[in-house]
Design a protein around this motif. Structure first.
Motif, short mmCIF file in Angstrom:
data_model
loop_
_atom_site.label_atom_id
_atom_site.label_comp_id
_atom_site.label_asym_id
_atom_site.label_seq_id
_atom_site.Cartn_x
_atom_site.Cartn_y
_atom_site.Cartn_z
N VAL A 40 -17.05 -13.55 -33.27
CA VAL A 40 -16.39 -14.14 -32.11
C VAL A 40 -17.42 -14.79 -31.17
N ILE A 41 -18.50 -14.06 -30.87
CA ILE A 41 -19.51 -14.60 -29.95
C ILE A 41 -20.21 -15.81 -30.56
N PHE A 42 -20.58 -15.70 -31.83
CA PHE A 42 -21.27 -16.82 -32.47
C PHE A 42 -20.37 -18.04 -32.56
N ALA A 43 -19.09 -17.83 -32.86
CA ALA A 43 -18.15 -18.96 -32.90
C ALA A 43 -18.05 -19.61 -31.52
N GLY A 44 -18.05 -18.78 -30.47
CA GLY A 44 -17.99 -19.34 -29.12
C GLY A 44 -19.23 -20.14 -28.78
N LEU A 45 -20.40 -19.64 -29.20
CA LEU A 45 -21.64 -20.37 -28.96
C LEU A 45 -21.66 -21.69 -29.74
N CYS A 46 -21.19 -21.65 -30.98
CA CYS A 46 -21.15 -22.88 -31.78
C CYS A 46 -20.21 -23.91 -31.15
N LEU A 47 -19.08 -23.44 -30.64
CA LEU A 47 -18.14 -24.34 -29.97
C LEU A 47 -18.80 -24.96 -28.74
N SER A 48 -19.53 -24.15 -27.99
CA SER A 48 -20.22 -24.67 -26.81
C SER A 48 -21.27 -25.71 -27.18
N ILE A 49 -22.00 -25.46 -28.28
CA ILE A 49 -23.01 -26.41 -28.74
C ILE A 49 -22.34 -27.70 -29.20
N ALA A 50 -21.20 -27.58 -29.86
CA ALA A 50 -20.47 -28.77 -30.31
C ALA A 50 -20.00 -29.60 -29.12
N ILE A 51 -19.48 -28.95 -28.10
CA ILE A 51 -19.05 -29.66 -26.89
C ILE A 51 -20.23 -30.33 -26.22
N LEU A 52 -21.36 -29.62 -26.16
CA LEU A 52 -22.58 -30.20 -25.59
C LEU A 52 -22.98 -31.45 -26.35
N GLY A 53 -22.95 -31.38 -27.68
CA GLY A 53 -23.33 -32.52 -28.49
C GLY A 53 -22.39 -33.70 -28.35
N MET A 54 -21.10 -33.41 -28.19
CA MET A 54 -20.11 -34.48 -28.08
C MET A 54 -20.09 -35.10 -26.69
N MET A 55 -20.41 -34.32 -25.66
CA MET A 55 -20.31 -34.80 -24.28
C MET A 55 -21.65 -35.33 -23.75
N ALA A 56 -22.72 -35.20 -24.51
CA ALA A 56 -24.02 -35.65 -24.05
C ALA A 56 -24.00 -37.16 -23.80
N PRO A 57 -24.76 -37.64 -22.80
CA PRO A 57 -24.75 -39.07 -22.49
C PRO A 57 -25.27 -39.94 -23.63
N ARG A 58 -26.16 -39.42 -24.44
CA ARG A 58 -26.66 -40.13 -25.61
C ARG A 58 -26.53 -39.19 -26.80
N PRO A 59 -26.37 -39.72 -28.01
CA PRO A 59 -26.27 -38.85 -29.18
C PRO A 59 -27.47 -37.92 -29.28
N PRO A 60 -27.26 -36.62 -29.39
CA PRO A 60 -28.39 -35.69 -29.49
C PRO A 60 -29.10 -35.82 -30.82
N ARG A 61 -30.35 -35.42 -30.84
CA ARG A 61 -31.10 -35.43 -32.08
C ARG A 61 -30.67 -34.27 -32.98
N PHE A 62 -30.73 -34.51 -34.29
CA PHE A 62 -30.30 -33.50 -35.26
C PHE A 62 -31.09 -32.20 -35.09
N ALA A 63 -32.41 -32.31 -34.90
CA ALA A 63 -33.24 -31.11 -34.79
C ALA A 63 -32.84 -30.28 -33.56
N GLN A 64 -32.43 -30.94 -32.49
CA GLN A 64 -32.02 -30.20 -31.29
C GLN A 64 -30.79 -29.34 -31.57
N LEU A 65 -29.77 -29.94 -32.16
CA LEU A 65 -28.55 -29.18 -32.44
C LEU A 65 -28.79 -28.11 -33.51
N ALA A 66 -29.61 -28.44 -34.52
CA ALA A 66 -29.92 -27.46 -35.56
C ALA A 66 -30.62 -26.24 -34.97
N PHE A 67 -31.58 -26.49 -34.09
CA PHE A 67 -32.28 -25.38 -33.44
C PHE A 67 -31.30 -24.52 -32.64
N LEU A 68 -30.43 -25.15 -31.87
CA LEU A 68 -29.51 -24.39 -31.02
C LEU A 68 -28.60 -23.49 -31.86
N VAL A 69 -28.10 -23.99 -32.98
CA VAL A 69 -27.18 -23.20 -33.80
C VAL A 69 -27.91 -22.03 -34.46
#
Length: 487
Positions: free
Chosen positions: A334-363
């Motif tokens: 449950v917690i990990f799914a919530g964190l992944c959802l938050s990271i996905a929202i961050l990636g989708m709402m960012a002003p510029r497309p995030p770098r792959f390594a940034q999102l990979a590290f966060l997950v």
């Protein structure tokens, strides 16, 4: 413009010195001549970034092997908790004796009177290759051996694995250099700093943890996948990621961040190619063992499902503090799914497309943050991701200090050196070490998240360019200037 011409154009572009792009490095250079000047010669030396990184990596790895010397001299004997007292514990020498390798047994297929190997199939294959090389050196393992002779052969097995893991380490550093450098398909695109690979090559945790287990094998396969993606090869990315998942589960998590990157780049077909290739590669490796020894193949999944909260996790600290969580597995998901959802929202709402390594590290960091166990060598999963996502000395030093402190405290905790004088008193120093380790990871997650929200803070997005040197598939549009609102 041809690919060869494009690469030559990029190679002719001036590359910034570390003292020019990293304030912490600049401040440390005061006693060594200061920041590189305008006439500094940054190229033309035999010491290329790759050779520098490989040389540093060799020194770091060698120091790590020397650090294991007390256990090698002791013959990998568990008595009196000596491996923990000397901070030199490694699974490699012990599992050779305790999983039947010393008797010539093969993983999964020849279990006999020994516990089933609780590792994924490809890691078992890595161990079997090392065991066969050991048998060629030590002779027929089927003959009766005394416990002393088994410990001697375990020492040979450890040395064989050291050589194989060292080759993995060199390849890991080389792949990180290539991924950090990037190969753009058009002139004028941003290029990364290949010396960022030093954040892998010089890491203290690389010395401390590289020979504790076989995690480096999965890490180098994952690094190979990211290198393939940076070269515009989504199918090879998937194949290598599938093989990495067959060695350790965590590489599979990278498909989530990749989906966000592809959605932001409006290119979903490469993601489908990578996903299908990953599933195919994982299936090809696992199918034979599944068909021949289903119960043994299931042992890895059953072991991890039934495993209780263990060393290094916040759940283990809660258990020691008499606040044990009833169903850690369900809460973890449950917690990990919530964190992944938050990271996905961050990636989708960012002003510029995030770098792959940034999102990979966060997950991957989120997974390790809430997982029910954190073995010291798990830090290796993050090493290349940190070098690509946040190559800054200050943040790297904070993280390395936290991880190194935890690495020391977990062995002293197991050796009962930290136990208070009162038998019923808890080992709060170890609790602090776990929390400090988590704080170091959280710090990196916060600064990487800030870089995504404020692209001008990202150390890899040089100048006004909005480009990802580690992405050769989606980021194929001409580099654009940052939004004036974020300049």
């Amino acid at each position: 413009m041809s690919t060869v011409t494009s690469r030559r154009t990029q190679d002719s572009q001036p590359r910034s010195a570390p003292t020019e792009v990293d304030p912490a490095v600049a401040s440390l250079s005061v006693g060594l001549g200061g920041v590189a000047g305008r006439f500094a010669r940054l190229g033309g030396s035999w010491w290329t970034p790759l050779r520098i990184a490989l040389a540093v990596c060799t020194i770091t790895f060698a120091l790590g092997v020397l650090q294991k010397a007390p256990c090698m001299a002791n013959g990998w004997d568990r008595q009196d908790w000596r491996p923990f007292k000397a901070l030199c514990y490694s699974d490699i020498g012990y599992l050779y004796q305790e999983r039947g390798f010393a008797e010539g047994n093969r993983p999964f297929l020849d279990t006999g009177n020994y516990p089933v190997l609780e590792y994924p199939v490809l890691t078992g294959g890595f161990m079997e290759v090392a065991a066969k090389i050991t048998w060629q050196i030590t002779g027929d393992p089927k003959k009766d051996l005394t416990p002393e002779q088994k410990r001697d052969t375990a020492g040979v097995f450890f040395v064989v694995n050291v050589v194989m893991l060292f080759l993995c380490t060199l390849l890991l550093v080389g792949l990180t250099v290539g991924t950090a450098r990037g190969v753009a398909s058009r002139p004028g695109a941003a290029r990364g700093q290949p010396l960022d690979a030093l954040y892998v090559a010089a890491a203290p945790v690389l010395a401390f943890t590289s020979t504790i287990n076989w995690d480096l094998f999965a890490v180098v396969l994952t690094a190979g996948a990211m290198y393939a993606w940076s070269r515009g090869k989504p199918i090879w990315f998937g194949i290598l990621l599938g093989l990495g998942t067959a060695a350790k589960f965590y590489p599979f998590l990278l498909l989530g961040p990749l989906l966000i990157v592809c959605i932001r780049g409006r290119k979903l077909w490469p993601w489908f190619q990578a996903t299908v290739a990953a599933i195919f590669a994982w299936g090809v490796v696992n199918a034979p063992i599944y068909l021949l020894a289903k119960n043994e193949w299931m042992s890895f999944w059953v072991f991890n499902d039934e495993r209780e909260s263990d060393y290094g996790s916040i759940w283990y600290v809660l258990k020691l503090a008499k606040h044990e969580v009833a169903d850690v597995n369900q809460l973890n998901i449950v917690i990990f799914a919530g964190l992944c959802l938050s990271i996905a929202i961050l990636g989708m709402m960012a002003p510029r497309p995030p770098r792959f390594a940034q999102l990979a590290f966060l997950v991957v960091a989120a997974f390790l943050l809430v997982n029910k166990v954190y073995s010291p060598q798990y830090v290796l999963w993050l090493l290349p991701l940190v070098a690509l996502a946040r190559p800054r000395l200050r943040d790297w030093l904070i993280w390395q200090a936290c991880e190194s402190f935890y690495w020391m405290m977990v062995w002293l905790h197991l050796a009962q050196f930290l136990a208070p004088g009162q038998p019923e008193a808890p080992d709060k120093i170890y609790w602090f070490a776990v929390i400090l380790r988590m704080a170091g990871t959280l710090w990196l997650m916060l600064v990487v998240s800030r870089d995504i929200l404020l692209p001008e803070k990202d150390p890899v997005r040089q100048g006004d360019l909005v480009d990802d040197p580690s992405d050769g598939v989606v980021s194929d549009l001409p580099p654009r200037q940052l939004d004036p609102a974020h300049a």
